[in-house]
Design a protein around this motif. Structure first.
Motif, PDB file in Angstrom:
ATOM      1  N   ASP A 143       5.293 172.695   2.961  1.00  0.00           N
ATOM      2  CA  ASP A 143       6.599 172.610   3.628  1.00  0.00           C
ATOM      3  C   ASP A 143       6.580 173.431   4.908  1.00  0.00           C
ATOM      4  OD1 ASP A 143       7.976 170.912   1.953  1.00  0.00           O
ATOM      5  OD2 ASP A 143       8.653 172.514   0.622  1.00  0.00           O
ATOM      6  N   ARG A 166      13.920 167.927  -0.072  1.00  0.00           N
ATOM      7  CA  ARG A 166      12.790 167.963   0.858  1.00  0.00           C
ATOM      8  C   ARG A 166      11.946 166.701   0.749  1.00  0.00           C
ATOM      9  NH1 ARG A 166      10.965 174.340   1.189  1.00  0.00           N
ATOM     10  NH2 ARG A 166      12.865 174.963   2.253  1.00  0.00           N
ATOM     11  N   HIS A 212      13.302 170.699   8.476  1.00  0.00           N
ATOM     12  CA  HIS A 212      12.835 170.599   7.091  1.00  0.00           C
ATOM     13  C   HIS A 212      13.142 171.833   6.246  1.00  0.00           C
ATOM     14  CE1 HIS A 212      10.421 168.897   3.894  1.00  0.00           C
ATOM     15  NE2 HIS A 212       9.710 170.000   3.806  1.00  0.00           N
TER      16      HIS A 212
END
Lengths: 464, 358
Positions: free
Chosen positions: B115, B41, B32
């Motif tokens: 994230d 993303r 990621h």
């Protein structure tokens, strides 16, 4: 004491399960309401019900993810902290847990994909079907986990064997184990509690909009339907509670005695509305209805109810703590009946949403916390009332703890869970607050572009 | 029918299902942070959006099945692995809520935080799974009372750490191959670039790791040897009587494994994204089966005394429970398979962001 593996493990289990248990009742209650709202949408084809359904799906999603994430912890804690218990009951307790995976979690998580992301992808009928499956899955999951827990309270259909030097309980009849004496009544009790909690969440948010005079039509319809569910569940709860009391008196008389602060065995046993038990004098003082406990248990005011004196003191639960949590739970149940009946009456007279009654709406906003507290107190009463047994009459909690773990290890994990869960809890509140402030409008297809939608569009266009 | 063997296979099937399915979404998490820009993303996260939760259920069900079928393994494994399991749980929690919370705010710092939560959670979880498998191969200090005798640092031996890194390369490759199916345009080109590099890193780790396993634990190959190699300790009747069958099956898995690994670059170069993914899924299934065959009929090996091993008999529930649960599983698994297929079919094709996306 700080390195006591048993004590730390009990604190950790209580903390992690009580945190977890904030979320599944919301999912179960809200899940059923989603089925009702979405069915109304498909039947009436009115846009307002689409708006209602889609807004509550957003709230459902945020709640569900924290519930799932904190739920994995529960399953593995049996093995990490209570491995001796797991060896003892694996044959029995593991089976409902595995059944929960096969019959509930797969159903729930699979159709959740369609519930959350499928609005523009599948036909409306299919979407409703997915919603029903998710709601059903969450209730089935509740069923299997309550079955497992209930066997700990009222163990039947087992025999004790010694295999490879390890003493354990094995099943003699699977379905008799599943439908053990307390399973169905406890399951009903838990589900009704969950419906109340989910309905109060909807009523709280709707009341907030009504006070702010925003999304009025949306809020009134959401509120009225949730109120119906809350009223039905609140009224049914004492009937189930009554059945429950009979099972507890038969199978866990020490627990019932602690619930009611009953030290001496007596006929015409009183039911306390509020009170205090004193471990020194072994007396309970407070306001009581004479004979009511005997009546609840035996249907006869003269029926004999066993007091704590019948049991060795090392088999007593912590009497005052259990007494208080149990009584507070019952009192909250009465509040739910009173509030929902009054509101239903006002709704019928078309006064509920009028300015005269706005104080009632204002009360509904914080009232969402009450069913959460009631459900937590119920869990505390049921589980602390069973102490010192981890499996009633068969295995003590002190005998169930893992042998190969150390106090410092459990302390580290406990501190970690506390830190992570505090963070999660506040993020969850923040995210809910954001969703609620956004309101339902930004979801209606193309009418008003809210903050979210605009930023999403920019994302899609922006080249990276 | 020997229901102990049936449950060894069923728990194995659940773990293979988990490794294949959560394997790719853990892989997406590992990759990621390598993708740049909010749009990319979001594509990555939405590629697993509808399915990651269902994928994780395979782990939960495998845990429940282990508890029900082999409670002594469940109890010994989780209590001996105490702190690593707690770390795993926290990694999985972070990962799960990161996916849900990330899209709730447009603020870049908010999104950056989740994230990182998603990616680090995925990396830590994968490492710990690998370390767990590594320890199963190396054996645990389990006593005659089935209790763990070692400490936390016994679990962090070099071989197990190596297994952790091997798992990282495997899931990163698998996740990349999955993303290749779900993306298009410039993003897909970049992902194909990652896969090329990851593939060779994986192959190098695979060779080193296989060599290391054979060097440190030559007994892992006993079940492949048609009875030529004897394990220390008493051999179980079941293995004794079916040595040829077990060995033939084991070698066919080796063959499947090699073919699957070789097939990945072939299918990628032909642009057959789905077949590349099937190859990589078969490779993972084969690797899990090779480990299982290496220790069969044991589930946990004691490095103190072979008679302390936990196998499918001394660690199991009663015959009645195994049989009843097998009937329930036979009834339930077709349903599981059918709605898993429905969900994956509904979300087939390239990721398109819309208003219900994360």
């Amino acid at each position: 004491m700080i390195w006591d593996v048993e004590l730390l493990s009990r604190i950790q289990f209580a903390f992690t399960i009580m945190f977890h248990y904030i979320f599944p009742p919301f999912s179960i209650g809200l899940g059923l309401l989603l089925v009702i709202y979405e069915s109304l949408y498909l039947i009436t084809k009115k846009k307002i019900y689409e708006k209602i359904t889609r807004f509550w799906i957003k709230i459902f999603a945020a709640n569900f993810s924290v519930g799932v994430a904190s739920g994995i912890v529960m399953e593995f804690e049996f093995g990490t902290n209570w491995s001796t218990y797991s060896r003892f009951v694996g044959d029995i307790f593991g089976s409902p847990l595995a059944a929960e995976g096969i019959f509930a979690f797969f159903l729930e998580s699979g159709f959740l994909a369609i519930l959350l992301f499928g609005w523009n992808r599948v036909k409306p009928g299919m979407h409703l079907f997915a919603t029903i499956m998710v709601a059903l899955g969450s209730m089935l999951s509740g069923f299997w986990i309550v079955v497992a827990n209930s066997w700990q309270q009222t163990p039947v259909a087992y025999e004790i064997v010694v295999d490879y030097g390890i003493r354990r309980a094995v099943i003699t009849d699977f379905w008799e184990m599943v439908f053990n004496p307390s399973a169905m009544v406890r399951f009903t009790h838990v589900i009704l509690g969950a419906w109340i909690q989910g309905a109060f969440l909807v009523m709280s948010v709707s009341a907030y909009y009504l006070i702010k005079k925003k999304h009025v039509d949306f809020a009134q319809k959401s509120f009225a339907i949730a109120l119906g569910l809350a009223a039905i569940a609140s009224l049914a709860q004492p009937l189930v509670g009554h059945e429950h009391a009979k099972v507890v008196s038969e199978w866990q008389p020490a627990k019932l005695a602690a619930f009611e602060g009953l030290y001496e065995t007596q006929t015409n046993a009183p039911l306390y509305l509020i009170g205090w038990t004193d471990p020194e004098t072994r007396k309970t003082t407070g306001i009581a209805i004479p004979g009511m406990l005997s009546f609840l248990v035996h249907g006869d005011f003269e029926g004999e109810v066993k007091g704590l004196e019948e049991f060795p003191e090392e088999d007593w639960p912590a009497v005052n703590g259990v007494f208080q949590s149990y009584h507070l739970m019952v009192a909250l149940g009465m509040v739910f009946i009173g509030a929902t009946l009054l509101s239903l009456f006002l709704l019928w007279r078309k006064k509920l949403f009028s300015p005269n009654w706005s104080w009632l709406m204002k009360l509904y906003i914080p009232a969402v916390a009450l069913p959460v507290i009631a459900n937590q107190l119920g869990w505390l009463s049921a589980e602390r009332g069973r102490q010192p047994w981890i499996v009633q009459g068969l295995l003590r909690t002190s005998e169930g703890v893992s042998k190969s773990i150390s106090g410092p290890e459990v302390l580290i994990s406990l501190v970690l869970f506390i830190l992570v869960y505090i963070l999660l809890f506040f993020v969850w509140l923040y995210v809910l607050d954001r969703e609620i402030k956004h309101g339902p409008d930004h979801l209606s297809s193309g009418v008003e572009a809210g903050f979210h939608k605009k930023s999403e569009r920019m994302d899609i266009i922006k080249p990276h | 029918m020997d229901f102990n063997v049936v449950w060894y296979i069923l728990v194995g099937v659940l773990l293979i299902g988990y490794a294949i399915l959560d394997g790719f979404d853990l892989g997406v998490g590992i990759l990621h942070l390598r993708s740049k820009g909010d749009h990319n993303r979001r594509i990555l996260m939405n590629a697993i959006g509808p399915v990651w939760d269902g994928n994780e259920v395979w782990l939960i069900t495998a845990g429940g099945a282990l508890f029900a079928a082999f409670p002594n393994v469940y109890a010994t494994a989780f209590s001996s692995f105490y702190l690593p399991f707690m770390m795993l749980l926290i990694a999985l929690i972070f990962r799960a809520v990161s996916i849900e919370f990330r899209s709730k705010e447009a603020n870049p710092r908010w999104r950056g935080f989740w994230d990182k939560g998603f990616s680090i959670g995925s990396i830590v979880a994968t490492l710990l799974f690998g370390i767990a498998i590594g320890n199963v191969v190396m054996g645990f200090p389990i006593g005659g009372d089935m209790e763990y005798q070692g400490n936390f640092f016994d679990l962090l031996n070099p071989y197990s750490l190596m297994a952790g890194f091997f798992a990282l390369t495997m899931f990163a490759l698998h996740g990349g191959i999955y993303l290749n199916m779900k993306t298009e345009g410039a993003l897909q080109k970049r992902i194909q670039g990652w896969i090329k590099v990851n593939y060779w890193i994986f192959v190098v780790f695979y060779l080193i790791f296989s060599g290391l396993t054979l060097y440190l634990k030559p007994e892992m190959i006993a079940n492949f040897s048609f009875g030529k190699i004897d394990l220390p300790g008493n051999k179980h009747e079941l293995v004794e009587n079916h040595q040829t069958l077990i060995s033939v099956f084991a070698w066919s898995i080796v063959l499947l494994n090699v073919l699957a690994i070789a097939n990945i670059p072939r299918m990628l170069s032909k642009g057959r994204e789905g077949w590349a993914f099937i190859s990589s899924a078969s490779m993972i299934a084969a690797i899990v089966m090779l480990f299982a065959l290496g220790i069969f009929p044991n589930l946990m090996v004691s490095n103190l005394d072979p008679s302390f091993n936990l196998d499918i008999y001394n660690a199991a529930s009663s015959g009645y429970t195994l049989k009843t649960m097998a009937v329930l599983a036979a009834f339930g698994l077709p349903f599981v398979a059918s709605y898993t297929i429905i969900i994956y079919w509904t979300y087939r094709g390239k990721v398109k962001l819309d208003e219900s996306s994360y």
